[in-house]
Write a protein that holds these residues in place. Structure first.
Motif: not given
Length: 590
Positions: A411-425
């Motif tokens: 599954s490959l999905k575009r992320l629109t709402n990133l959590n804190q760890q995802q946004a930091a990376a």
């Protein structure tokens, strides 16, 4: 197909170019994976990771050249099409001109395929029609020049005119007995067609049915067929064998009619069963203008349109062998194994054996099938329903270590709402969630459909604290594919793919560029060979290697503290006894 790769350090000029790309990307419309909408009143569509999915129930609306479907504006981003269960009709012109689409999966609930539905889908290689299709519309797959295989189900009763006109890569076709209407020019100019089996309940082979099928060598006709239409076999220059279920005067008449169009017919075999035959066809060797020779051999499974094709090219004393397979049953793997064995034994100075295999709708491959090629000089390319490729070298496989089966879907999905760890990376760049539906514990090159070419895609994995780390960075090639090199990934674990990440500290200049993208990035420095990314497995104590590393580091720090305390206490004891270390005045001034 697999490609050799180069790993390089990008020069400042290239970094400047990438910075320009980042600036430009801010004014380019949003990635196609964000697009979605409705198709009629009961069907929704969405485009994500190169896969166009339609879900819902009932019939799709029909479209026209002046009124194309809403996803047509994003045709360049669509690599595969999945029509969900519950949908009963593919509309006219629905997927016309999607020239990047490589595979199509249609549901068992589908009953009709509209006119021009897949017209001019030039990259389409494999079409799975489901088990319920009753009608294929006019020119539905016309000019699908790369189409190698299509399975016509037993539910089918109508094939309209020109349905497979100029499907120039189609190798074999079986028209089932359920078909009662076969209109004209259905297989005209299918110039690679080797065998054709017509079990249809029809009395006549229609006008121009096989006109211009230059490579057609064997045709099998059911006993109910008594007439051959005008030019039905015209320009079938290599047609040598005809099997016919009938006998008597009717058979003699049919033979005369076929030979009127195909005078090279040598063998007419009346009273022959034409059901579920397996044919092996070897064409004559052809010498090209450059002096190379090309020999082709195909094993064709007429009962289900399974295909194993071998092409051998010899030039300048070396030989390259390609085996292409569309497999719907275990017997197909045996045929591939046989062809590969023959290739490895008789190839002489062999450059490579390349095997392309198109997986079924579930993306499942057995460990037993992979084990056939373990330790052998073979590169497998497994084509998944989602449009991704898995390149696997036989020399990287150990038969004893392979699992019972592997699920290569994802599954490959575009992320629109990133959590804190995802946004930091990830930072401000685009981000995707990537989840594999099965464990992969062998080295593989994953060729993943993504977005704009010449951008950098990063593969990220979370550590035990939840923070994401960049594991590998690759350049998206001109076909919009990112080539990641994976050695071990876990099932149902969320990994990230980031586009043009600016915040990653490690691997800052270390980007893998595929051959298809090398020309625009010179000069370059060649460094060590590509390392496969291995996700941290657990240790024998039931904890991850990462956790074990922290335990070891913590233990070393604790030991250092203990040693420091012991040293300090020792120095105090020596001071009480009147002992002091000597030092000079210069050191004291510092």
């Amino acid at each position: 197909m697999g490609h050799s790769k180069r790993k390089l350090n990008i020069r400042p000029l290239i970094l400047a170019a990438l910075a320009l790309i980042l600036v430009l990307s801010s004014i380019i419309p949003a990635f196609a994976s964000e697009f979605s909408g409705n198709c009629g009143s009961s069907i929704a569509w969405g485009l994500e990771g190169g896969v166009l999915r339609l879900t819902g129930s009932g019939a799709m609306p029909d479209y026209a050249e002046t009124n194309m479907p809403p996803w047509h504006d994003y045709a360049e981003d669509i690599l595969s099409v999945e029509v969900g269960e519950g949908i009963t009709h593919v509309g006219n012109f629905a997927f016309m001109g999607l020239d990047k689409v490589q595979s199509v999966r249609l549901p068992n609930t589908l009953q009709t395929i509209g006119s021009f539905a897949f017209y001019n889908c030039e990259s389409l290689e494999l079409a799975r029609l489901g088990t319920g299709v009753t009608e294929i519309g006019r020119s539905a797959f016309e000019r699908c020049r790369s189409l190698k295989a299509v399975h016509l189900p037993g539910s089918l009763h109508t094939i309209r005119s020109s349905a497979f006109y100029r499907c120039e890569s189609l190798l074999s076709i079986t028209v089932p007995a359920s078909v009662s209407t076969l209109e004209q020019k259905v297989f005209t100019y299918c110039k690679s067609l080797r065998t054709a089996t017509i079990l249809a309940s029809i009395g006549e082979i229609p006008y121009w049915t096989f006109y211009g099928c230059y490579e057609l060598q064997t045709v099998s006709l059911s006993s109910g067929i008594t007439e051959v239409g005008v030019s039905a076999f015209e320009n079938c220059e290599n047609l040598q064998n005809a099997n016919y279920g009938g006998t008597g005067p009717q058979a003699e008449q049919l033979q005369q009619q076929i030979q009127a169009s195909a005078p090279n017919l040598d063998n007419f075999n009346p009273g022959q069963s034409v059901i579920n035959q397996e044919n092996t066809v070897t064409s004559s060797t052809v010498t090209e203008e450059n002096g190379s020779t090309v020999t082709k051999e195909e094993i064709l499974f007429d009962g289900n349109n399974g295909i194993v094709e071998t092409q051998k090219v010899t030039a300048n004393g070396s030989t390259t062998i390609n085996v292409n397979a569309v497999l719907d049953n275990p017997a197909g793997w045996e045929a591939v194994d046989k062809q590969v064995t023959n290739a490895l034994v008789g190839a002489g100075r062999l450059n490579k054996v390349q095997v392309d295999i198109y997986l079924d709708d579930q993306g499942i491959v057995s460990g037993e099938a992979l084990a056939r090629f373990a330790g052998r000089s073979v590169t497998l390319t497994l084509h998944t329903p989602q449009g991704a490729l898995f390149h696997i070298k036989g020399t990287d496989l150990n038969a004893a270590d392979l699992q019972e089966q592997y699920n290569l879907s994802y599954s490959l999905k575009r992320l629109t709402n990133l959590n804190q760890q995802q946004a930091a990376a990830i930072g401000p760049g685009a981000a995707y969630s990537l989840t594999f539906h099965g464990l992969i514990d062998f080295k593989t090159e994953l060729v993943l459909p993504l977005e704009q070419p010449r951008n950098i895609a990063s593969f990220l994995s979370a550590d035990t604290s939840g923070a994401y780390q960049v594991m590998q960075r690759v350049m998206i090639d001109d076909l919009r594919m990112a080539h990641f090199f994976l050695g071990y990934v876990l099932e149902n674990v969320e990994y990230l793919v980031g586009i043009n990440i600016q915040t990653a500290a490690q691997n800052k200049n270390d980007v893998i560029i595929p051959n298809s993208g090398v020309s625009g990035f010179r000069p370059m420095d060649f460094v060590e060979k590509i390392e496969y990314v291995i996700m941290p497995p657990t240790s024998s104590w039931g904890i991850s290697i990462g956790q074990l590393t922290w335990i070891i580091v913590g233990s070393m720090v604790a030991l250092a503290v203990v040693v420091g305390v012991v040293v300090k206490l020792t120095m105090k004891r020596k001071a009480k006894l009147g002992y002091t270390d000597g030092f000079n005045d210069d050191e004291a001034d510092e």
